[in-house]
Design a protein around this motif. Sequence first.
Motif, PDB file in Angstrom:
ATOM      1  N   LEU A   1       0.827  -1.206   0.000  1.00 28.95           N
ATOM      2  CA  LEU A   1       0.000   0.000   0.000  1.00 28.95           C
ATOM      3  C   LEU A   1       0.864   1.260   0.000  1.00 28.95           C
ATOM      4  N   GLY A   2       1.985   1.206   0.747  1.00 29.95           N
ATOM      5  CA  GLY A   2       2.885   2.353   0.790  1.00 29.95           C
ATOM      6  C   GLY A   2       3.457   2.662  -0.589  1.00 29.95           C
ATOM      7  N   VAL A   3       3.841   1.619  -1.336  1.00 30.34           N
ATOM      8  CA  VAL A   3       4.386   1.839  -2.681  1.00 30.34           C
ATOM      9  C   VAL A   3       3.323   2.444  -3.595  1.00 30.34           C
ATOM     10  N   PHE A   4       2.104   1.866  -3.553  1.00 31.04           N
ATOM     11  CA  PHE A   4       1.014   2.402  -4.380  1.00 31.04           C
ATOM     12  C   PHE A   4       0.757   3.870  -4.053  1.00 31.04           C
ATOM     13  N   THR A   5       0.677   4.166  -2.748  1.00 32.77           N
ATOM     14  CA  THR A   5       0.337   5.521  -2.323  1.00 32.77           C
ATOM     15  C   THR A   5       1.443   6.503  -2.693  1.00 32.77           C
ATOM     16  N   PHE A   6       2.699   6.097  -2.492  1.00 33.96           N
ATOM     17  CA  PHE A   6       3.817   6.981  -2.836  1.00 33.96           C
ATOM     18  C   PHE A   6       3.817   7.301  -4.325  1.00 33.96           C
TER      19      PHE A   6
ATOM     20  N   PRO B   1      13.335   9.202  -8.241  1.00 31.35           N
ATOM     21  CA  PRO B   1      12.944   8.779  -6.877  1.00 31.35           C
ATOM     22  C   PRO B   1      11.926   7.654  -6.870  1.00 31.35           C
ATOM     23  N   VAL B   2      10.971   7.681  -7.810  1.00 30.72           N
ATOM     24  CA  VAL B   2       9.973   6.614  -7.886  1.00 30.72           C
ATOM     25  C   VAL B   2      10.640   5.298  -8.261  1.00 30.72           C
ATOM     26  N   PHE B   3      11.574   5.361  -9.201  1.00 35.91           N
ATOM     27  CA  PHE B   3      12.286   4.164  -9.629  1.00 35.91           C
ATOM     28  C   PHE B   3      13.096   3.569  -8.475  1.00 35.91           C
TER      29      PHE B   3
END
Length: 273
Positions: free
Chosen positions: A195-200, A250-252
């Motif tokens: 969930l943290g990855v999706f939200t970020f 940063p996302v990568f």
Amino acid sequence: MKLRWRSVGLHALLFVGALLAASPLLWMVSASLMRSGEANTSPPPLLPHHPSLEHYRALFLSQNMGRYFANSLIIALGGTILAVLITGMAGYAFAKLRFRGSKAIFRALLAGMVIPGQVAMLPMFILLREMGLINTLFGAMIPVLAPIYGIFLVRQYALSIPDDLLDAARLDGASEFRVFRSIVLPSLGPVLATLGVFTFLSAWNDFMWPLIVLSDDARYNLPVALANLAGEHVQDVELMMAGAVVTVVPVFIAFLFLQRYYIQGIMAGSVKG
């Protein structure tokens, strides 16, 4: 031997496919290192003749990109931390706590998943205006704080936590908050990481809502600042590519560090419940 050649052919095919899929990103990085005007030549070169970091320096020294980067980081990290806490508690409540109307409320939330997010933007804007949160970084976080899909994902995962374990902690005198903090929260680790990855990713890449709620350019996040920059420097392809790299990297990096939890959470969430 025949099986080996088939395996080599399959790997070669996958490599070519991956290279084709990644080629726009690779050219974006390459163009960001070119001299001004080099990417506009026909045909555009694949690699820079004289690699330079001049566009990255221009972004951070004259285009205020450091402030926009910090704004994006605050919105994405703050939104992610709050979303993990809020959806973690909500998902656990719907899965393990018994209260009046819980099933009806959960069904109403699921029904809300079919409503496009754009429909809620106007009422949300009016609500935030009345609360005095327009043109604030916290106002830009609001849409990601309690996503319905996140509550559903956590609830499905929390159903696998044994009731006996929770009851034993309560019999030992633990409060509901202590049960959640010491037992439930560690058990929900993989799905909360997912969930943290999706939200970020959602908060970092969001363009529409920050464009609506942020009016002061000093509070822009990276996507809005990049779009604003494109209007002023539409011919400066290399500068735009450098801005895109700053937005994507940063996302990568976050995905590379969290991909194990990401895949684990997806697989667990798909079979539990």
